[in-house]
Structures are given as structure tokens and as C-alpha cells.
Design an enzyme around this catalytic site. Structure first.
Site, mmCIF file in Angstrom:
data_model
loop_
_atom_site.group_PDB
_atom_site.id
_atom_site.type_symbol
_atom_site.label_atom_id
_atom_site.label_comp_id
_atom_site.label_asym_id
_atom_site.label_seq_id
_atom_site.Cartn_x
_atom_site.Cartn_y
_atom_site.Cartn_z
ATOM 1 N N GLU A 12 48.113 -46.478 79.867
ATOM 2 C CA GLU A 12 48.288 -46.261 81.302
ATOM 3 C C GLU A 12 48.578 -47.536 82.072
ATOM 4 O O GLU A 12 49.412 -47.573 82.970
ATOM 5 C CB GLU A 12 47.032 -45.619 81.898
ATOM 6 C CG GLU A 12 46.841 -44.166 81.527
ATOM 7 C CD GLU A 12 46.364 -43.999 80.103
ATOM 8 O OE1 GLU A 12 45.821 -44.968 79.548
ATOM 9 O OE2 GLU A 12 46.547 -42.912 79.546
ATOM 10 N N HIS A 17 38.473 -34.335 82.578
ATOM 11 C CA HIS A 17 39.704 -33.596 82.852
ATOM 12 C C HIS A 17 39.594 -32.895 84.200
ATOM 13 O O HIS A 17 40.296 -31.938 84.464
ATOM 14 C CB HIS A 17 39.970 -32.554 81.751
ATOM 15 C CG HIS A 17 40.251 -33.162 80.407
ATOM 16 N ND1 HIS A 17 39.256 -33.619 79.591
ATOM 17 C CD2 HIS A 17 41.408 -33.431 79.770
ATOM 18 C CE1 HIS A 17 39.787 -34.126 78.490
ATOM 19 N NE2 HIS A 17 41.091 -34.025 78.569
#
Lengths: 394, 358
Positions: free
Chosen positions: B93, B163
Site C-alpha cells: 500500500e 474489513h
């Protein structure tokens, strides 16, 4: 039939198992024979910046049968988890390890429970390897109190403090620097233990991995970085994500070893070698060439990015349980019947545990607020809109 | 369009899905020609197609975007625009965002995808220190305005710790970037196109629960919705509710229930969190005298705190009751406890009543 024959013969005069002095009774399928047997690993080790260990591994019938049973248990457990997930007993995420059992089992055979293991989210079998019970696994998967993390962690967060299993991490690659920290603490306390920090081929491209490698090499930490290379980071094949899929070489100045991760004995040999190396010379990378049969998680069918032929090919040629089975049979350590019995027993154990786990209750609602901070501190809120707040501050 | 017509399962079966035009200005800021019924991920997909079509220097990249992405938002892009413009990145990322900043600095439109907002933290340094301050520290010589970071955020029912997070508050604290959150497919398409074409780096959070669940009539043509302009999606006179993203549908449920008790609620979709439209919210509070803010992120330090402080500062004498915040609890986003953690309709309703009866 051979089975009833064994069961009834208490004197065990008829011996189906040649090298052993005791036959294999149904109730105790693990032999206690420790006569050494030497086996060659499937392929020689490939090394980077170090001398590869020998291909000949010493083992014994007891160990081989333990491998078989443990791997059969892990396999059965993962398949049962698959069914439970589809039946919605397990919700959230579930990343299954079937196919990769040899890594968990071989590693345990080479180390002690004082050595630390830390891994990512595909941790069910690693937890079992560290001595976790089936009940703790299934209860945690279903979010029940009897789970190893009291139902608050779920599939990705299994931990076992008393056997130094540091989990169970959701964020990819985040566990590797953590593992190096563990290694530092071990070196500091001089207890001759090492840390195995496991990660996958997807995580191998995370920056923090290289930070961790540099730190461990700089400070000579007894850290063993194990790349469980199952060749797919979710759906991305390794050659599409990495310029160099030779993960054992990625450490550059850190030595590395490439191991057939489907061969439990090769894994054992490599981990033994790595432990000795790490205690003397600092970090080493082990690349376990392994394969997962399931997709990345339960929401991934696992067949959109690889062919079914590939999966069944690996299952036929390289399955870890089959390899040990063939070894056991070829060395006459047990009969096929006995091995099948072990599998049946394992299946029953899994089924019984699931029934038991289903009876465990969900955590109490008040547990929502526990363990945010160290015990007794923090904030708990009450009321329908949670506006009443009770804060315990130091 | 009333949100409850859009959202199906999330609300439950108690509410009849009756077609009803809201009094908002929503229908008038976009022409309805050639509108097609589609869900959130399709609307976002359309926006990306248009963005790449209209600007030859636009790129889409991130983990697994090539085959369409884990939420199908990038389907068809690689086939249509080629692998040189739509490509997968490795799992990194920090690398993805840093790379995007560089690409944008060369005058391109870099549309980076972070697979889940929970994974955005390795890129936090790049966003805060590099992207947000680039124009400022180079005396306007350089900028990475072409950068748009898209990330699915928010609860999804079973997401657990990693999540389901709503990290918008962290980014709202950074001058130099914009944070935009759509509430529905039609909004998402227009807002995303605005974000991509905005000359500032933007973080665009997409409510993942709505990817399939929210279905709306979305015009097929290229249209943009203004940033930093909040929208009153339901007129009322007793209390102002402020929210964004998926939470708005919950709040609207609460508004409808409160209506039965004679409480007239005004609901505002903030849309852009920074820089946020203080004027619209303030005008509404001056009308109603009460305000309630709701978001999924934990209450302490959430963006609701900023709204609350600003409103109190500007409308203190007009306020009839303390500013209410109905938000997530101050715990990590839980696994089995998700229903307790979430700011549900009943919590919002309770707070509406408590505020009105203060």
C-alpha cells in the site's frame, strides 16, 4: 478382518508390523518405536549465501505416524471448517490451510514450544501444531467463549501464549517486524530460542519485510523468516507480483534456503538447520514451496486464476499426507487399514468436537468492552444509545 | 430519491419500499436522461470508464484491479484501455500511494485503489506527508492533484476488525487533501468523477455494504457533482441530522420513525468531509436548533466531534439542546459484537427523541 484381529489379540502374537515390537492397536495408533530411519527428501535443498543441509533426514516410526495423524487431523479440520462456513456457523473470514500441513507439522518437529512462531491469517493448523486443541479452534471460528481468543478474534486471530504462538494477524506483512522484535527479546534473555516469522508470497512484496530483514541482519537476531510460498497471493500468481519469485534469495545479504514445503521431513530438516544457523549467525530465510487446495478464503473458489488440473495435479503428485502414507507403507510401519483407521478416528474426533463447540455460548455482551486497554481501565458505555459512560482511569 | 428505496436488505422487511420523491435538490442537479438502474459498484465502474475515456492520461491501479477487483468496481477497464493504463500492483500500500503521487506529479490522473480502507495505514505517511503537502511545500511548483485514492470502507455485517473500519477521521485532520464519501450509486458516479478531475489529492471512501445492496437510477452520461457542497436530502424543522455514506440510510429510517411521533427531521448528507460545507449545516441548525451527527467510526475523535465543535461555536445561542453524536463505540471494530457496536436505527431514534425533548 484384520481390524478385529488386532483388537482381540491382546498378546499381539501375530505381528503385522515387522520392524516394531508392538503392533498397532486401534486405541493407540501412534507407535512408540523410535528406531531411526533415514529418508531422503524429495528434492535437494537450494541455498543462497549458505551451505545447504544434507538431503538425508533422520526420522523414526513414531515421528512418521505422528506426522500422519497430525496432518490428517489438520486436513479434516480444515475441510470441516469449510462445511461449517457454508452452513453459516462460521462467519466473517476463513482462510484454509489444507495442502500446506507439512509446513506446520515439519516445523514443530524441529523446534520446541519455547521457540516462538508468528504467522499471518492462515493460522488454524499452525495453532494446532503449537498444541492448540480442536475445541479451541472450532469454538473460536464460530465466535464462542471456548475459543482460544474467547470468541473475540475469529479465524484470523488465534493465539497461544503458553506455547509461544504469537498469532494470527490480519494485515499482510505486519507480523514480520513483530517477529523480529520477538527474536530480539529471545536473544536478550539468552535462552537459546528462535522465532519463526511466517508470511506468504503476497506479503513478500511489503516494504516492512525488508525493514525487518535489515534490522535482524544488522543486530544478528535469531529470526527465521519463513515464506510459505503457495504461489498465489489471493488470485495473483507470484510471477505477476514479484520481479524475483525466488523468495529465498530476496534477503540479499541474508542467507536463504528453498525447501519443498510439501515434504514434512524436508521442512523438519530445514527448520532444524535454520534454528542452528540463527542462533549462531543471525537471520535466515526459508522459502517453503507449498500449495493450498482451497482458494485464498472461503469467498474465493480458487479456480478462476488456476486450472483444476493444476490443483488436482498437485494433489496427486505432491500431497503431503500421501507422501507420508507412502513412506509409512513402504517401510512397513503400519498397514493401509491402520492408516485408514487413524483417518476415521480423526474424522470422528473432529465431528465430536464440532458438536461440543456448538454448545459453547457466545461471549457475554459486556465483553465487548473488555481488554481494550489493560485490565480494569478504559471506558464502558451503557444505555440504548450508549450515552452513559463509565470510565475507569488510572 | 429516498434512500430507503435504494437500500434493500440492510434495513429489514418492516419498511415498505414505496416510491417517494424526497424534497432534496438531488433530482435537479443531474438530468435524468438515459438513466439506468444499477448498483454502487456498477456506478463506480461507469465513472472509471468515463474518466479513462475522457482523459488519455488517466490510470487505474491497485491490487487485483485488472480482472475487475474484489468488488468488481474495475471490471472491463483493462480490456478496454489496455494493460498500460489499468494494471495490478504488488501487495504494498505504501508503494501504491507513493507511486501514485509520483505519477500525479507528472500531470497524470492516478486513480489508486486500496483494497480495503483497513489496509490504508501503511500508506498513511505517503498521504499525509507527501500528498497533502506537496503543493504547499514546493510553493505551487509541483502538486499531485491528479491523485485519487479509492477505498471501500465501513461495516459489512461480518467484516470483523480488518474489513469494516471507517478511517475517515484520520484523514480529515490533514489540510491539503479532500475526503469524499458517497451515499448511493448516483451520487458515487458524479462525486467520483469530480474527485478524479479535482486538482487536489482526494481520498474517496466507498461504503462497501452498499456495493450490491444499493440500486438506483443512474444517468448514463458523464456528469459531475460538486465537492464541498452538502445536500439536504430530507427537509424538516425539529432537528438536523448530519451523516455520510451508508449511515444515512439508517438515519433515514430513524427519521421516518420519528415522523410518526411528530418529530420533523432534516437530514443532511455531508458528502465531502474536508473541506466540509459549514454553511449548509449551519443554515439548517439555525432553522431547527438541534443537531445530531451519526457515523460508524468510534465516537471519540470521530469526525462528528469536529462538526459538533464547529456548530457549537457558530450557533451556540440558537441551540436548544446539546449536540448529539450516535456513533460506533470506543472499541476496536468487533467480530461477534458488531450489532452492539453499530449506531443502529434505534440508537439514532432514541437520541432524536432525547434531543427534541431536552
Amino acid at each position: 478382518m484384520a481390524l478385529s484381529y488386532l483388537r482381540s489379540s491382546s498378546s499381539r502374537s501375530v505381528n503385522l508390523l515387522k520392524p516394531l515390537s508392538s503392533s498397532l492397536p486401534l486405541r493407540r495408533p501412534i507407535s512408540t518405536d523410535t528406531t531411526p530411519i533415514t529418508v531422503e527428501t524429495s528434492v535437494p535443498f537450494t541455498s543462497h549465501q549458505c551451505d545447504a543441509p544434507s538431503r538425508s533426514v533422520e526420522t523414526n516410526p513414531k515421528e512418521l505416524l505422528t506426522f500422519f495423524r497430525d496432518m490428517a487431523l489438520m486436513r479434516r479440520m480444515e475441510i470441516a471448517a469449510d462445511s461449517l462456513y457454508k452452513a453459516k456457523f462460521i462467519r466473517g473470514f476463513c482462510h484454509l490451510y489444507d495442502g500446506q500441513e507439512a509446513v506446520a507439522v515439519g516445523m514443530e518437529a524441529a523446534i520446541t514450544k519455547k521457540d516462538c512462531i508468528i504467522t499471518a491469517y492462515r493460522d488454524h493448523c499452525t495453532f494446532i501444531g503449537r498444541g492448540g486443541t480442536l475445541l479451541e479452534v472450532f469454538a473460536e471460528l464460530m465466535g464462542r467463549q471456548a475459543g482460544c481468543s474467547k470468541g473475540k478474534g475469529g479465524s484470523m486471530h488465534f493465539y497461544k501464549k503458553d506455547s509461544n504462538f504469537y498469532g494470527g494477524h490480519g494485515i499482510v506483512g505486519a507480523q514480520v517486524p513483530l517477529g523480529c522484535g520477538l527474536a530480539f527479546a529471545q536473544k536478550y534473555s539468552k535462552d537459546e530460542t528462535v522465532t519463526f516469522a511466517l508470511y506468504g508470497d503476497g506479503a513478500a512484496n511489503q516494504g516492512q519485510l525488508f525493514e525487518a530483514l535489515n534490522i535482524s541482519a544488522l543486530w544478528d537476531l535469531p529470526a527465521i523468516l519463513v515464506c510459505e510460498n503457495n504461489h498465489y497471493g489471493m488470485g495473483t500468481a507470484e510471477w505477476r507480483a514479484a520481479k524475483s519469485p525466488a523468495y529465498y534469495k530476496r534477503g540479499d545479504y541474508v542467507p536463504g534456503l528453498k525447501v519443498d514445503g510439501m515434504d514434512a521431513l524436508a521442512v523438519k530438516q530445514a527448520c532444524k538447520f535454520a534454528k542452528e544457523h540463527a542462533l549462531k549467525n543471525g537471520p535466515i530465510i526459508l522459502e517453503m514451496d507449498t500449495y493450498r487446495y482451497h482458494g485464498h478464503s472461503m469467498s474465493d473458489p480458487g479456480s478462476t486464476y488456476r486450472t483444476r488440473d493444476e490443483i488436482s495435479g498437485v494433489r496427486q503428485e505432491r500431497d503431503p499426507i500421501e507422501r507420508i502414507r507412502k513412506l509409512i507403507l513402504s517401510h512397513d510401519l503400519a498397514t493401509e487399514e491402520e492408516l485408514k483407521d487413524i483417518e476415521k478416528e480423526v474424522r470422528k474426533e473432529v465431528d465430536d468436537t464440532i458438536t461440543q463447540a456448538k454448545e459453547s455460548p457466545m461471549p457475554e455482551p459486556s465483553k465487548l468492552f473488555t481488554n481494550v486497554y489493560a485490565k480494569g481501565l478504559g471506558v464502558e458505555s451503557f444505555g440504548a444509545d450508549r450515552k452513559e459512560v463509565r470510565a475507569t482511569l488510572p | 430519491m429516498a434512500l430507503r428505496n435504494i437500500i434493500g436488505k440492510r434495513i429489514g422487511n418492516g419498511i415498505g419500499l414505496v416510491g417517494r420523491r424526497s424534497l432534496s435538490t438531488a433530482t435537479s442537479d443531474v438530468e435524468n436522461r438515459n438513466a439506468k438502474s444499477m448498483n454502487l459498484y456498477s456506478a463506480i465502474n461507469q465513472a472509471l470508464h468515463l474518466a479513462l475515456e475522457t482523459d488519455p492520461r488517466a490510470f487505474v491501479f491497485g491490487e487485483d484491479v485488472s480482472f475487475g477487483g474484489v468488488f468488481r468496481c474495475t471490471t472491463g477497464l483493462a480490456d478496454r484501455f489496455g494493460k498500460a493504463r489499468v494494471f495490478n500492483t504488488p501487495l504494498c500500500e505504501q508503494g501504491i500511494v507513493g507511486f501514485g503521487i509520483g505519477l500525479a506529479a507528472m500531470g497524470n490522473r492516478a486513480i489508486a485503489e486500496i483494497q480495503f480502507a483497513d489496509y490504508i495505514y501503511p500508506a498513511f505517511d505517503q498521504i499525509v506527508n507527501e500528498a497533502a503537502k506537496f503543493r504547499y511545500r514546493s510553493g505551487n511548483q509541483f502538486n499531485c492533484g491528479g491523485l485519487t485514492i479509492r477505498a471501500p470502507y465501513g461495516a459489512v455485517g461480518h467484516g470483523g476488525h480488518y474489513h469494516s473500519q471507517s478511517p475517515e477521521a484520520f484523514f480529515c485532520h490533514v489540510p491539503g487533501i479532500k475526503v469524499v464519501i458517497p451515499r448511493s450509486p448516483r451520487q458515487a458516479k458524479g462525486l467520483l468523477l469530480s474527485c478524479i478531475r479535482d486538482p487536489n489529492p482526494v481520498v474517496f471512501f466507498e461504503p462497501k455494504w452498499l456495493y450490491r445492496l444499493a440500486v438506483e437510477e443512474v444517468p448514463e452520461h458523464d456528469y459531475m457533482l460538486p465537492l464541498s457542497k452538502a445536500e439536504v436530502i430530507r427537509q424538516g424543522s425539529d432537528i438536523t441530522l448530519v451523516g455520510w455514506g451508508a449511515q444515512l440510510s439508517i438515519m433515514e429510517q430513524a427519521c421516518i420513525e420519528a415522523e410518526k411521533d411528530g418529530i420533523s427531521c432534516e437530514l443532511i448528507d455531508l458528502k465531502t468531509l474536508i473541506p466540509w460545507d459549514k454553511e449548509t449545516v449551519e443554515a439548517s441548525v439555525r432553522k431547527t436548533g438541534r443537531v445530531l451527527i451519526s457515523h460508524e467510526a468510534p465516537v471519540t475523535g470521530g469526525f462528528g466531534a469536529e462538526i459538533s465543535a464547529s456548530i457549537v461555536e457558530r450557533c451556540f445561542l440558537r441551540l436548544e439542546a446539546p449536540v448529539a453524536r450516535v456513533c460506533g463505540l470506543d472499541t476496536p471494530f468487533p467480530l461477534v459484537f458488531e450489532p452492539f457496536y453499530m449506531p443502529s436505527k434505534n440508537k439514532v431514534l432514541d437520541a432524536i427523541k432525547a434531543t427534541v425533548n431536552y
